[in-house]
Scaffold this motif. Sequence first.
Motif, PDB file in Angstrom:
ATOM      1  N   ASP A  60      51.486  73.109 -16.083  1.00 38.79           N
ATOM      2  CA  ASP A  60      51.343  71.762 -15.914  1.00 38.79           C
ATOM      3  C   ASP A  60      52.400  71.163 -14.960  1.00 38.79           C
ATOM      4  OD1 ASP A  60      49.436  71.708 -17.827  1.00 38.79           O
ATOM      5  OD2 ASP A  60      50.687  70.936 -19.670  1.00 38.79           O
ATOM      6  N   GLU A  61      53.586  71.782 -15.209  1.00 43.27           N
ATOM      7  CA  GLU A  61      54.627  71.028 -14.326  1.00 43.27           C
ATOM      8  C   GLU A  61      54.188  71.406 -12.783  1.00 43.27           C
ATOM      9  OE1 GLU A  61      58.351  72.488 -15.395  1.00 43.27           O
ATOM     10  OE2 GLU A  61      59.423  71.306 -13.861  1.00 43.27           O
ATOM     11  N   GLN A  62      53.647  72.521 -12.366  1.00 40.33           N
ATOM     12  CA  GLN A  62      53.047  72.774 -11.178  1.00 40.33           C
ATOM     13  C   GLN A  62      52.095  71.712 -10.680  1.00 40.33           C
ATOM     14  OE1 GLN A  62      51.975  76.781 -11.612  1.00 40.33           O
ATOM     15  NE2 GLN A  62      53.711  77.593 -10.584  1.00 40.33           N
ATOM     16  N   VAL A  63      51.322  71.495 -11.422  1.00 46.07           N
ATOM     17  CA  VAL A  63      50.155  70.531 -11.038  1.00 46.07           C
ATOM     18  C   VAL A  63      50.735  68.987 -10.951  1.00 46.07           C
ATOM     19  CG1 VAL A  63      48.084  69.429 -11.986  1.00 46.07           C
ATOM     20  CG2 VAL A  63      48.768  71.962 -12.035  1.00 46.07           C
ATOM     21  N   TYR A  64      51.907  68.887 -11.923  1.00 47.00           N
ATOM     22  CA  TYR A  64      52.264  67.505 -11.803  1.00 47.00           C
ATOM     23  C   TYR A  64      53.164  67.217 -10.603  1.00 47.00           C
ATOM     24  CZ  TYR A  64      55.987  63.880 -12.723  1.00 47.00           C
ATOM     25  OH  TYR A  64      56.857  62.933 -12.663  1.00 47.00           O
ATOM     26  N   LEU A  65      54.042  68.328 -10.197  1.00 47.43           N
ATOM     27  CA  LEU A  65      54.644  67.971  -8.848  1.00 47.43           C
ATOM     28  C   LEU A  65      53.570  68.131  -7.512  1.00 47.43           C
ATOM     29  CD1 LEU A  65      57.707  70.333  -9.419  1.00 47.43           C
ATOM     30  CD2 LEU A  65      57.756  67.855  -8.914  1.00 47.43           C
ATOM     31  N   LEU A  66      52.620  68.805  -7.731  1.00 45.19           N
ATOM     32  CA  LEU A  66      51.694  68.683  -6.605  1.00 45.19           C
ATOM     33  C   LEU A  66      51.122  67.530  -6.657  1.00 45.19           C
ATOM     34  CD1 LEU A  66      49.923  72.366  -7.279  1.00 45.19           C
ATOM     35  CD2 LEU A  66      51.145  71.606  -5.084  1.00 45.19           C
ATOM     36  N   GLU A  67      50.922  66.943  -7.750  1.00 41.88           N
ATOM     37  CA  GLU A  67      50.092  65.342  -7.678  1.00 41.88           C
ATOM     38  C   GLU A  67      51.011  64.628  -7.335  1.00 41.88           C
ATOM     39  OE1 GLU A  67      47.242  64.330  -8.417  1.00 41.88           O
ATOM     40  OE2 GLU A  67      46.102  65.916  -9.285  1.00 41.88           O
ATOM     41  N   GLU A  77      52.192  68.981   5.906  1.00 41.40           N
ATOM     42  CA  GLU A  77      52.705  69.783   6.965  1.00 41.40           C
ATOM     43  C   GLU A  77      53.207  71.161   6.647  1.00 41.40           C
ATOM     44  OE1 GLU A  77      55.404  66.682   6.066  1.00 41.40           O
ATOM     45  OE2 GLU A  77      53.157  66.597   5.693  1.00 41.40           O
ATOM     46  N   SER A  78      53.559  71.984   7.420  1.00 47.20           N
ATOM     47  CA  SER A  78      53.720  73.323   7.088  1.00 47.20           C
ATOM     48  C   SER A  78      55.179  73.520   6.450  1.00 47.20           C
ATOM     49  CB  SER A  78      53.949  74.040   8.454  1.00 47.20           C
ATOM     50  OG  SER A  78      54.320  75.339   8.280  1.00 47.20           O
ATOM     51  N   GLU A  79      56.057  72.416   6.888  1.00 44.91           N
ATOM     52  CA  GLU A  79      57.524  72.727   6.263  1.00 44.91           C
ATOM     53  C   GLU A  79      57.250  72.195   5.082  1.00 44.91           C
ATOM     54  OE1 GLU A  79      61.590  70.483   6.965  1.00 44.91           O
ATOM     55  OE2 GLU A  79      60.351  70.624   8.720  1.00 44.91           O
ATOM     56  N   ARG A  80      56.639  71.086   4.519  1.00 47.07           N
ATOM     57  CA  ARG A  80      56.472  70.790   3.174  1.00 47.07           C
ATOM     58  C   ARG A  80      55.983  71.519   2.316  1.00 47.07           C
ATOM     59  NH1 ARG A  80      53.811  65.775   0.439  1.00 47.07           N
ATOM     60  NH2 ARG A  80      52.100  65.730   1.878  1.00 47.07           N
ATOM     61  N   LYS A  81      54.900  72.302   2.894  1.00 46.35           N
ATOM     62  CA  LYS A  81      53.926  73.354   2.201  1.00 46.35           C
ATOM     63  C   LYS A  81      54.849  74.465   1.846  1.00 46.35           C
ATOM     64  CE  LYS A  81      51.598  75.991   4.368  1.00 46.35           C
ATOM     65  NZ  LYS A  81      50.507  76.671   5.313  1.00 46.35           N
ATOM     66  N   ASP A  82      55.866  75.058   2.681  1.00 48.16           N
ATOM     67  CA  ASP A  82      56.687  75.985   2.358  1.00 48.16           C
ATOM     68  C   ASP A  82      57.644  75.598   1.528  1.00 48.16           C
ATOM     69  OD1 ASP A  82      55.306  77.764   4.264  1.00 48.16           O
ATOM     70  OD2 ASP A  82      56.833  77.252   5.934  1.00 48.16           O
ATOM     71  N   ALA A  85      55.885  75.108  -1.969  1.00 51.11           N
ATOM     72  CA  ALA A  85      55.768  76.581  -2.750  1.00 51.11           C
ATOM     73  C   ALA A  85      56.836  77.119  -3.038  1.00 51.11           C
ATOM     74  CB  ALA A  85      55.054  77.599  -1.398  1.00 51.11           C
ATOM     75  N   SER A  86      58.177  77.219  -2.555  1.00 49.74           N
ATOM     76  CA  SER A  86      59.276  77.852  -3.126  1.00 49.74           C
ATOM     77  C   SER A  86      59.732  76.989  -3.948  1.00 49.74           C
ATOM     78  CB  SER A  86      60.180  77.940  -2.100  1.00 49.74           C
ATOM     79  OG  SER A  86      60.923  76.620  -1.636  1.00 49.74           O
ATOM     80  N   VAL A  95      49.335  76.726  -2.096  1.00 48.72           N
ATOM     81  CA  VAL A  95      49.579  75.172  -1.900  1.00 48.72           C
ATOM     82  C   VAL A  95      48.606  74.492  -1.292  1.00 48.72           C
ATOM     83  CG1 VAL A  95      51.257  73.406  -1.475  1.00 48.72           C
ATOM     84  CG2 VAL A  95      51.909  75.345  -2.619  1.00 48.72           C
ATOM     85  N   ALA A  96      48.261  75.068  -0.238  1.00 48.17           N
ATOM     86  CA  ALA A  96      47.301  74.702   1.000  1.00 48.17           C
ATOM     87  C   ALA A  96      45.948  74.643   0.398  1.00 48.17           C
ATOM     88  CB  ALA A  96      47.468  75.660   2.232  1.00 48.17           C
ATOM     89  N   VAL A  97      45.828  75.652  -0.348  1.00 45.33           N
ATOM     90  CA  VAL A  97      44.343  75.475  -0.971  1.00 45.33           C
ATOM     91  C   VAL A  97      44.446  74.383  -2.092  1.00 45.33           C
ATOM     92  CG1 VAL A  97      42.739  76.737  -2.901  1.00 45.33           C
ATOM     93  CG2 VAL A  97      43.828  78.022  -0.937  1.00 45.33           C
ATOM     94  N   TRP A  98      45.397  74.278  -2.928  1.00 48.36           N
ATOM     95  CA  TRP A  98      45.492  73.021  -3.847  1.00 48.36           C
ATOM     96  C   TRP A  98      45.130  71.747  -3.262  1.00 48.36           C
ATOM     97  CZ3 TRP A  98      47.470  68.772  -5.324  1.00 48.36           C
ATOM     98  CH2 TRP A  98      47.421  68.142  -6.517  1.00 48.36           C
ATOM     99  N   PHE A  99      46.034  71.665  -2.136  1.00 49.05           N
ATOM    100  CA  PHE A  99      45.827  70.221  -1.429  1.00 49.05           C
ATOM    101  C   PHE A  99      44.467  70.219  -0.791  1.00 49.05           C
ATOM    102  CE2 PHE A  99      49.439  67.332  -0.504  1.00 49.05           C
ATOM    103  CZ  PHE A  99      50.410  68.057  -1.589  1.00 49.05           C
ATOM    104  N   GLN A 100      43.793  71.068  -0.500  1.00 44.34           N
ATOM    105  CA  GLN A 100      42.539  71.188   0.205  1.00 44.34           C
ATOM    106  C   GLN A 100      41.506  70.630  -0.910  1.00 44.34           C
ATOM    107  OE1 GLN A 100      40.449  74.667   2.587  1.00 44.34           O
ATOM    108  NE2 GLN A 100      42.261  73.971   3.782  1.00 44.34           N
ATOM    109  N   ASN A 101      41.509  71.469  -2.072  1.00 46.05           N
ATOM    110  CA  ASN A 101      40.538  71.352  -3.020  1.00 46.05           C
ATOM    111  C   ASN A 101      40.895  69.847  -3.563  1.00 46.05           C
ATOM    112  OD1 ASN A 101      39.188  73.641  -3.356  1.00 46.05           O
ATOM    113  ND2 ASN A 101      40.884  74.437  -4.353  1.00 46.05           N
ATOM    114  N   ARG A 102      42.270  69.365  -3.528  1.00 44.82           N
ATOM    115  CA  ARG A 102      42.442  68.132  -4.098  1.00 44.82           C
ATOM    116  C   ARG A 102      41.903  67.129  -3.208  1.00 44.82           C
ATOM    117  NH1 ARG A 102      42.760  63.993  -6.233  1.00 44.82           N
ATOM    118  NH2 ARG A 102      44.417  63.161  -7.615  1.00 44.82           N
ATOM    119  N   ARG A 103      42.101  67.268  -2.000  1.00 45.99           N
ATOM    120  CA  ARG A 103      41.352  66.105  -0.932  1.00 45.99           C
ATOM    121  C   ARG A 103      39.907  66.090  -1.342  1.00 45.99           C
ATOM    122  NH1 ARG A 103      45.431  68.243   2.718  1.00 45.99           N
ATOM    123  NH2 ARG A 103      43.809  69.778   3.286  1.00 45.99           N
TER     124      ARG A 103
END
Length: 204
Positions: A60-67, A77-82, A85-86, A95-103
């Motif tokens: 839930d927390e991961q999804v919340y922050l991703l949202e 952007e690559s920097e934000r993704k890294d 992710a950390s 993270v990239a896949v999540w953003f892609q699916n979310r878009r």
Amino acid sequence: MTTQTKELEDHMAIISQMYPAMYTPVAPQQGKPKPRRRRRKNKGGESGAAAEAKKRKLSDEQVYLLELNFGNEHKLESERKDRLASELGLDPRQVAVWFQNRRARWKNKKLEEEYGKLKTAHEGVVLEKCRLESEVLKLKDQLREAEKEIQGLTERVDGVSSNSPCSSSVLSMDPPPFLGEFGVQGYDPDDFYIHALDWMNLFM
DNA sequence: CGAAGTCGGCAGTTACATCA
DNA sequence: TTGATGTAACTGCCGACTTC
């Protein structure tokens, strides 16, 4: 409970309403793992065992922050993704896949909304078209009645035209403005009867 | 300048979890 | 048990950018 925790829960409640299926709690894997169907290919080169060890569902927390991040900016952007992710303890690829699916989900949702709006607008236009068509029929009826009435009056006037002092001036007048079907510019249906009566008064 | 490599995005698909 | 649904992850393709 801290204010921050309460805030997080409030946000999660809102997000859960938006995407109910995304936030079902992750049940810990218990008992023997089910055999998984094999994917076509593993391009990432990750070993099957390593992939097996990965948690499929994000917390839930991961999804919340991703949202939250997605709310700020849909592109990653690559920097934000890294960094994300950390922060989340995820692979940057996840993270990239999540953003892609979310878009993709966001786009679908927008399309559905757009479709709904267009459908409503279309229904409104169809309704208005029906209303205007019935109004046209009604006005045509009124016009027919008026023309019939004028015809009758004209015939009456013709009968006495020889000894009427004003007959010549009246008969030489232009045709009434409401004669003819929709051929008159500036014709206002609301004033139809007023103009018709004015014109007929000339003969009375 | 152009071929080759890399990277990120997208559409479409697959695999899996969950629920009714 | 099964079919529907949601989602993580994948494939394949494309365009932009970089490197040589």
